[in-house]
Design a protein around this motif. Structure first.
Motif, PDB file in Angstrom:
ATOM      1  N   GLN A  17       0.870  -1.221   0.022  1.00 47.85           N
ATOM      2  CA  GLN A  17       0.166  -0.100   0.054  1.00 47.85           C
ATOM      3  C   GLN A  17       0.732   1.309   0.068  1.00 47.85           C
ATOM      4  O   GLN A  17       0.405   2.348  -0.532  1.00 47.85           O
ATOM      5  N   THR A  58       2.707 -12.000   3.700  1.00 47.36           N
ATOM      6  CA  THR A  58       2.441 -11.128   4.789  1.00 47.36           C
ATOM      7  C   THR A  58       3.709 -11.582   5.714  1.00 47.36           C
ATOM      8  O   THR A  58       3.800 -12.570   6.266  1.00 47.36           O
ATOM      9  N   HIS A  68       2.396  -6.663   8.066  1.00 48.39           N
ATOM     10  CA  HIS A  68       2.342  -5.812   6.606  1.00 48.39           C
ATOM     11  C   HIS A  68       2.086  -6.963   5.264  1.00 48.39           C
ATOM     12  O   HIS A  68       2.474  -8.263   5.529  1.00 48.39           O
ATOM     13  N   TYR A 119      -7.358  -8.618  -1.907  1.00 49.98           N
ATOM     14  CA  TYR A 119      -6.436  -7.691  -1.099  1.00 49.98           C
ATOM     15  C   TYR A 119      -7.157  -7.735   0.504  1.00 49.98           C
ATOM     16  O   TYR A 119      -6.383  -8.025   1.557  1.00 49.98           O
ATOM     17  N   LYS A 120      -8.538  -7.432   0.462  1.00 54.82           N
ATOM     18  CA  LYS A 120      -9.257  -7.253   1.579  1.00 54.82           C
ATOM     19  C   LYS A 120      -9.072  -8.616   2.349  1.00 54.82           C
ATOM     20  O   LYS A 120      -9.134  -8.806   3.552  1.00 54.82           O
ATOM     21  N   HIS A 123      -5.721  -9.253   3.871  1.00 54.48           N
ATOM     22  CA  HIS A 123      -5.560  -8.155   4.917  1.00 54.48           C
ATOM     23  C   HIS A 123      -6.353  -8.749   6.109  1.00 54.48           C
ATOM     24  O   HIS A 123      -5.796  -8.244   7.199  1.00 54.48           O
ATOM     25  N   LEU A 126      -3.962 -10.805   8.794  1.00 52.77           N
ATOM     26  CA  LEU A 126      -2.933  -9.905   9.580  1.00 52.77           C
ATOM     27  C   LEU A 126      -3.004 -10.147  10.924  1.00 52.77           C
ATOM     28  O   LEU A 126      -1.650 -10.281  11.568  1.00 52.77           O
TER      29      LEU A 126
END
Length: 502
Positions: A17, A58, A68, A119-120, A123, A126
């Protein structure tokens, strides 16, 4: 999100990002009208930026502990090459992209992200990556991570210890625990915990083995608990008691009494994303963790395991403990491992309790950890010798060396022998000298003599002090004095007893 492969995390250090935001900042700083360029479609939104299909993994940052989604420099270079090939414009490499130093060293799953939905989804994983990294950092003894969980004041630190049979290690003879419920103590204005007043502790002796099973090479002292009263419990009920104690101590909310804990039922749940409120303390004693597994004690997946021996090594390696020497005067090295007794002595604690008692070991493990993390503000409790004399005044039983030991009765007119907390030396054991660490005789967590590194302790006395093996009891090794009366004879025998380390 396509199928993934395993890759080495080295080189994967650029937050995806931040690549997008870094170029937007670069365009604004240099007045580049990206929105008028044919390639500007890739910067209209982060979703459009992802259509390039970015390979990512990740990781967690080794310093901040944050997770990240990162890519490689080669992937950024491929993106810039695509812009030049398809649109004829050259974009320079910017230098304000967030770089992350991976904490992980093992292979990671690589995924290719080409849309915002994938991507979501990635994410959302994480927080689990953060938890996994935190567990590994705490277990390895990383000072920064341990300092953060201590300063949060919302954890319960629970030290556990088992004493097992040498012939059958799966046979548990006794269990002890000590806990500091930081969330409750902080809520009532007590910080840091006062070990004497604030440690929850307990010691349980398995009834079936009490006074019946005695270790020969690592003598066990079940009746020498120094911090309260021991409780006898059937072996069939021990696992239930341990499970209940762990459940009570993993309460996430703050309560005023144990009655509130029993009626609340609000236990810090098992979670894939958040750490438990319970932190288990051990000191280089992975056998205690195996014992929990063998007894089918269910620890939540998100419980943190803290090894105080590993923590001490990391503190020493970072220079936070200062220079130390072992008993032989050699410098303490980063590879040296301090036993719990030696670690406590290096912190100025006069260990006056038997460490081969599960309850004492658990209490001292928690105390040793608190001294490592906040020695200046921690009150060292008065550590008494425990119940060594009352234990020996019981009916005759077999000593740790397998020798039948007679009952010792003290007459009011006779002086009570001066006892250290280490009990009577087995007939086949070496002599222990004043000021010498008990762990040099026998380390609690080892089946052999321990001469590992320690703090600034006295040197070992020289000379031939080895006590020879004998088939006689400790008292019988001293000949009777026929030229004296009975009281003097008994007094001489008692005063001649050797004192041994636990």
């Amino acid at each position: 999100m396509s199928d993934f492969n395993l890759v080495d995390p080295r080189g994967w250090e650029y937050d995806l990002q931040s690549v997008y935001t870094a170029y937007l900042g670069h365009f604004q700083l240099h007045g580049i009208p990206w929105y008028e360029r044919s390639w500007g479609v890739f910067f209209e939104s982060f979703e459009e930026f992802l259509t390039f299909s970015w390979p990512v993994i990740t990781i967690t940052d080794c310093w901040t502990g944050k997770a990240h989604i990162v890519t490689r420099m080669t992937s950024i270079g491929a993106f810039l090459k695509m812009i030049k090939t398809r649109f004829g414009d050259t974009l320079t490499m910017v230098d304000n992209i967030l770089r992350v130093q991976p904490f992980e060293t093992s292979q990671r799953h690589m995924r290719t992200i080409s849309d915002y939905a994938s991507y979501k989804k990635l994410h959302s994983t994480l927080p689990a990556a953060v938890l996994a990294a935190l567990k590994a950092r705490v277990r390895s003894g990383e000072p920064k991570a341990i300092r953060e969980i201590w300063d949060s004041k919302d954890k319960t630190f629970l030290a556990v210890s088992f004493e097992s049979s040498e012939r059958n290690p799966s046979t548990c003879l006794e269990w002890g625990f000590a806990a500091a419920r930081c969330s409750y103590l902080d809520a009532v204005g007590v910080w840091p915990p006062d070990p004497e007043a604030n440690y929850r502790r307990g010691h349980y002796i398995v009834t079936e083995y009490a006074d019946k099973v005695h270790n020969k090479h690592r003598p066990n002292f079940p009746w020498a608990y120094s911090f309260g009263d021991s409780q006898q419990i059937p072996k069939s009920k021990l696992s239930q008691v341990i499970q209940a104690v762990i459940r009570f101590l993993s309460i996430s909310c703050v309560f005023g009494s144990w009655i509130d804990l029993l009626h609340s039922g609000m236990i810090s749940p098992d979670s894939e994303t958040l750490p438990n409120s319970l932190v288990i303390l051990i000191h280089e004693a992975t056998g205690d963790l195996r014992r929990l597994e063998e007894m089918k004690i269910k620890l939540p997946h998100n419980v943190l395991i803290l090894d105080t021996a590993a923590y001490e090594r990391k503190l020493f390696a970072s220079g936070q403990r200062g220079p130390m020497k072992d008993p032989n005067g050699n410098p303490h090295t980063q590879e040296s491992v301090l036993s719990l007794t030696n670690m406590l002595q290096s912190q100025g604690v006069d260990v006056q309790c038997i460490m081969q008692n599960a309850g004492n070991h658990a209490f001292m493990c928690l105390l040793g950890f608190q001294l490592l993390i906040d020695q200046e503000n921690t009150k060292i409790p008065i550590i008494r010798g425990g119940n060594a004399i009352p234990a020996m005044m019981r009916s005759g039983s077999r000593s740790s060396g397998g020798i039948l030991t007679p009952t010792i009765a003290f007459s009011p007119s006779l002086p009570i022998p001066m006892m250290t907390p280490y009990g009577i030396m087995p007939a086949s054991s070496p002599m222990i000298f004043p000021g010498l660490s008990p762990d040099l005789f026998m380390d609690r967590d080892s089946n052999s003599s321990s001469r590992r590194g320690s703090g600034n302790f006295p040197n070992i006395p020289t000379g031939d002090y080895t006590r020879r093996a004998s088939t006689l009891s400790p008292i019988a090794q001293f000949p009777s004095r026929k030229d004296s009366d009975g009281d003097q004879d008994v007094t001489a025998r008692i005063n001649g007893l050797r004192i041994a380390s636990a």
